[in-house]
Scaffold this motif. Sequence first.
Motif, mmCIF file in Angstrom:
data_model
loop_
_atom_site.group_PDB
_atom_site.id
_atom_site.type_symbol
_atom_site.label_atom_id
_atom_site.label_comp_id
_atom_site.label_asym_id
_atom_site.label_seq_id
_atom_site.Cartn_x
_atom_site.Cartn_y
_atom_site.Cartn_z
ATOM 1 N N VAL A 70 -30.551 -9.888 30.105
ATOM 2 C CA VAL A 70 -30.117 -9.203 28.878
ATOM 3 C C VAL A 70 -30.945 -7.942 28.596
ATOM 4 O O VAL A 70 -30.402 -6.853 28.433
ATOM 5 C CB VAL A 70 -30.178 -10.174 27.673
ATOM 6 N N CYS A 71 -32.256 -8.075 28.561
ATOM 7 C CA CYS A 71 -33.113 -6.939 28.212
ATOM 8 C C CYS A 71 -33.234 -5.981 29.391
ATOM 9 O O CYS A 71 -33.414 -4.775 29.225
ATOM 10 C CB CYS A 71 -34.504 -7.403 27.803
ATOM 11 N N CYS A 74 -31.739 -2.468 29.927
ATOM 12 C CA CYS A 74 -32.300 -1.267 29.282
ATOM 13 C C CYS A 74 -33.808 -1.115 29.449
ATOM 14 O O CYS A 74 -34.350 -0.057 29.149
ATOM 15 C CB CYS A 74 -31.995 -1.290 27.790
ATOM 16 N N HIS A 75 -34.499 -2.184 29.842
ATOM 17 C CA HIS A 75 -35.967 -2.135 29.907
ATOM 18 C C HIS A 75 -36.478 -2.536 31.284
ATOM 19 O O HIS A 75 -36.026 -3.539 31.837
ATOM 20 C CB HIS A 75 -36.577 -3.147 28.926
ATOM 21 N N PHE A 85 -33.007 3.078 29.580
ATOM 22 C CA PHE A 85 -32.485 3.496 28.279
ATOM 23 C C PHE A 85 -33.522 3.158 27.203
ATOM 24 O O PHE A 85 -33.634 3.823 26.176
ATOM 25 C CB PHE A 85 -31.148 2.798 28.011
ATOM 26 N N ARG A 95 -49.499 -4.498 21.597
ATOM 27 C CA ARG A 95 -49.579 -3.063 21.819
ATOM 28 C C ARG A 95 -48.913 -2.392 20.613
ATOM 29 O O ARG A 95 -47.978 -2.934 20.035
ATOM 30 C CB ARG A 95 -48.831 -2.785 23.126
ATOM 31 N N ALA A 98 -44.064 1.934 19.564
ATOM 32 C CA ALA A 98 -43.845 3.301 20.060
ATOM 33 C C ALA A 98 -45.009 3.821 20.899
ATOM 34 O O ALA A 98 -45.490 4.932 20.716
ATOM 35 C CB ALA A 98 -43.575 4.251 18.884
ATOM 36 N N TYR A 105 -38.676 7.819 20.981
ATOM 37 C CA TYR A 105 -38.416 6.736 20.030
ATOM 38 C C TYR A 105 -37.703 7.246 18.785
ATOM 39 O O TYR A 105 -37.829 8.417 18.411
ATOM 40 C CB TYR A 105 -39.741 6.106 19.578
ATOM 41 N N SER A 106 -37.025 6.346 18.116
ATOM 42 C CA SER A 106 -36.444 6.659 16.808
ATOM 43 C C SER A 106 -37.583 6.817 15.799
ATOM 44 O O SER A 106 -38.688 6.304 16.003
ATOM 45 C CB SER A 106 -35.538 5.516 16.360
ATOM 46 N N ILE A 109 -39.031 3.378 14.652
ATOM 47 C CA ILE A 109 -40.094 2.728 15.423
ATOM 48 C C ILE A 109 -41.375 3.568 15.376
ATOM 49 O O ILE A 109 -42.478 3.031 15.276
ATOM 50 C CB ILE A 109 -39.632 2.484 16.881
ATOM 51 N N TRP A 117 -47.405 -4.801 18.018
ATOM 52 C CA TRP A 117 -46.302 -5.747 18.141
ATOM 53 C C TRP A 117 -46.898 -7.148 18.159
ATOM 54 O O TRP A 117 -47.141 -7.714 19.227
ATOM 55 C CB TRP A 117 -45.521 -5.494 19.426
ATOM 56 N N LEU A 126 -36.654 -9.010 17.306
ATOM 57 C CA LEU A 126 -35.692 -9.574 18.259
ATOM 58 C C LEU A 126 -34.627 -10.433 17.572
ATOM 59 O O LEU A 126 -33.554 -10.644 18.124
ATOM 60 C CB LEU A 126 -36.419 -10.376 19.348
ATOM 61 N N THR A 136 -33.255 1.864 14.069
ATOM 62 C CA THR A 136 -33.700 1.818 15.463
ATOM 63 C C THR A 136 -32.557 2.192 16.406
ATOM 64 O O THR A 136 -31.390 1.942 16.105
ATOM 65 C CB THR A 136 -34.258 0.428 15.855
ATOM 66 N N ARG A 137 -32.927 2.776 17.523
ATOM 67 C CA ARG A 137 -31.921 3.156 18.515
ATOM 68 C C ARG A 137 -31.668 2.029 19.513
ATOM 69 O O ARG A 137 -30.957 2.217 20.490
ATOM 70 C CB ARG A 137 -32.380 4.418 19.276
ATOM 71 N N MET A 138 -32.277 0.885 19.298
ATOM 72 C CA MET A 138 -32.025 -0.225 20.219
ATOM 73 C C MET A 138 -30.686 -0.869 19.847
ATOM 74 O O MET A 138 -30.575 -1.544 18.840
ATOM 75 C CB MET A 138 -33.159 -1.259 20.164
ATOM 76 N N PRO A 139 -29.671 -0.650 20.694
ATOM 77 C CA PRO A 139 -28.327 -1.133 20.347
ATOM 78 C C PRO A 139 -28.155 -2.584 20.772
ATOM 79 O O PRO A 139 -27.485 -2.889 21.743
ATOM 80 C CB PRO A 139 -27.403 -0.201 21.141
#
Length: 168
Positions: A70-71, A74-75, A85, A95, A98, A105-106, A109, A117, A126, A136-139
């Motif tokens: 799933v992640c 994009c990561h 992405f 950490r 951003a 980053y948006s 964030i 985090w 999450l 946030t830009r995390m869609p």
Amino acid sequence: MQVYRLANAAALAAVVVGMTLGIGVAQAKTDYFIKDNGKAMIPPPAGWTSAVPLIAKANVEKGNSYAQSVCGACHTMTKDGGTRFGPNLWNIVDRPHAHVTNFNYSTAIKNMQMRPWSYQELDSFLFAPQIHAPGTRMPFAGIKDTQTRADVIAYLRTLSDHPKPLPK
Ligand code: HEC
């Protein structure tokens, strides 16, 4: 009836005190949903239960396969993994938000850059990225299942040369 009313009054008092302190006193210390301002959201979003108490005994393997499928779209999650992405997730626990240089980053964030985090923040983000970090830009809709979130966070913790201590 008397007992019921007393319990109710105690719960109400705990909520009032909790609101004053900015955290839910009725809940354990690790057990609150964190908003973009770093404070507890009271009441928390509907359907949310903290995954933090489950992390220590979570299933890292299940978290790994969920994260890869799933992640991973994009990561990257390896040590020197680059940007997709989304930003690389190596060493994400503790950490600052951003942290990846050169990632766009948006503002949402970026505005949290002073905060790490923590397990609590990862759990909140999450569960509902747009509630933890509005704009946030995390869609991504979020992981609504508490055990799955715990598994994923337990896996994220292993992405480090020196994994952080497990939450109690
Ligand atoms: C469709 C793409 C996409 C998916 C799927 C996705 N992410 Fe993200 N993620 C992003 C983007 C884009 C950002 C940057 C968000 C911003 O700047 O607002 C981000 C940011 C993050 C951050 C903050 C990183 C930092 O450096 O502050 C974390 C943590 C994170 N994602 C974890 C996850 C996890 C875990 C999953 C899987 C459960 C996941 N993401 C799924 C795109 C995605």
